[in-house]
Design a protein around this motif. Structure first.
Motif, PDB file in Angstrom:
ATOM      1  N   UNK A   1      40.342 -23.226  34.455  1.00 39.90           N
ATOM      2  CA  UNK A   1      39.519 -22.811  35.597  1.00 39.90           C
ATOM      3  C   UNK A   1      40.413 -22.378  36.774  1.00 39.90           C
ATOM      4  N   UNK A   2      41.378 -23.237  37.130  1.00 40.88           N
ATOM      5  CA  UNK A   2      42.228 -22.916  38.269  1.00 40.88           C
ATOM      6  C   UNK A   2      43.178 -21.752  37.970  1.00 40.88           C
ATOM      7  N   UNK A   3      43.627 -21.625  36.747  1.00 45.34           N
ATOM      8  CA  UNK A   3      44.475 -20.478  36.376  1.00 45.34           C
ATOM      9  C   UNK A   3      43.694 -19.166  36.489  1.00 45.34           C
ATOM     10  N   UNK A   4      42.417 -19.203  36.128  1.00 43.10           N
ATOM     11  CA  UNK A   4      41.599 -17.983  36.200  1.00 43.10           C
ATOM     12  C   UNK A   4      41.263 -17.607  37.651  1.00 43.10           C
ATOM     13  N   UNK A   5      41.363 -18.569  38.563  1.00 45.57           N
ATOM     14  CA  UNK A   5      41.064 -18.297  39.978  1.00 45.57           C
ATOM     15  C   UNK A   5      42.229 -17.611  40.687  1.00 45.57           C
ATOM     16  N   UNK A   6      43.425 -17.695  40.109  1.00 47.75           N
ATOM     17  CA  UNK A   6      44.627 -17.129  40.754  1.00 47.75           C
ATOM     18  C   UNK A   6      44.599 -15.626  40.749  1.00 47.75           C
TER      19      UNK A   6
END
Length: 112
Positions: free
Chosen positions: A107-112
């Motif tokens: 989730x956080x990797x896709x937000x970058x």
């Protein structure tokens, strides 16, 4: 009362809830909403540094929805619920916590 955080249910949570009977589903949703306005470990409990669970007991069945916090938006805090289980043992299965951590990382990797 204003909610302290927003809750987002990922697709797998919706699928899990859809399989439950209406009364169980309603109680889980009620408990999620309640946990947004009051602090109660019986409803929303921290399992480790990153993973939390929404807790519901209905008709002697323990339901758990796993979740993590997203505080990257300074205006609004969001709790992301990843998936749910019917809990059958006293201890929370390690694989469920690991699954939540894996989804959180993605989730956080896709937000970058």
């Amino acid at each position: 009362m204003n909610p302290k955080f927003k809750v987002e249910l990922l697709e797998e949570v919706n699928y899990f809830l859809d399989k439950l009977n209406e009364k169980a589903r309603e109680k889980i949703i009620y408990n999620i909403r309640k946990s947004q306005v009051i602090n109660d470990n019986e409803l929303f409990k921290k399992l480790n540094k990153n993973v939390w669970e929404f807790r519901t007991l209905h008709s002697k069945i323990k339901y758990r929805l796993f979740a993590f916090w997203d505080k990257t938006d300074k205006k609004e805090t969001v709790v992301i619920s990843t998936h749910g289980i019917e809990k059958k043992t006293q201890k929370t299965p390690k694989k469920e916590i690991e699954k939540t951590e894996r989804i959180m990382k993605e989730y956080f990797e896709s937000k970058k």
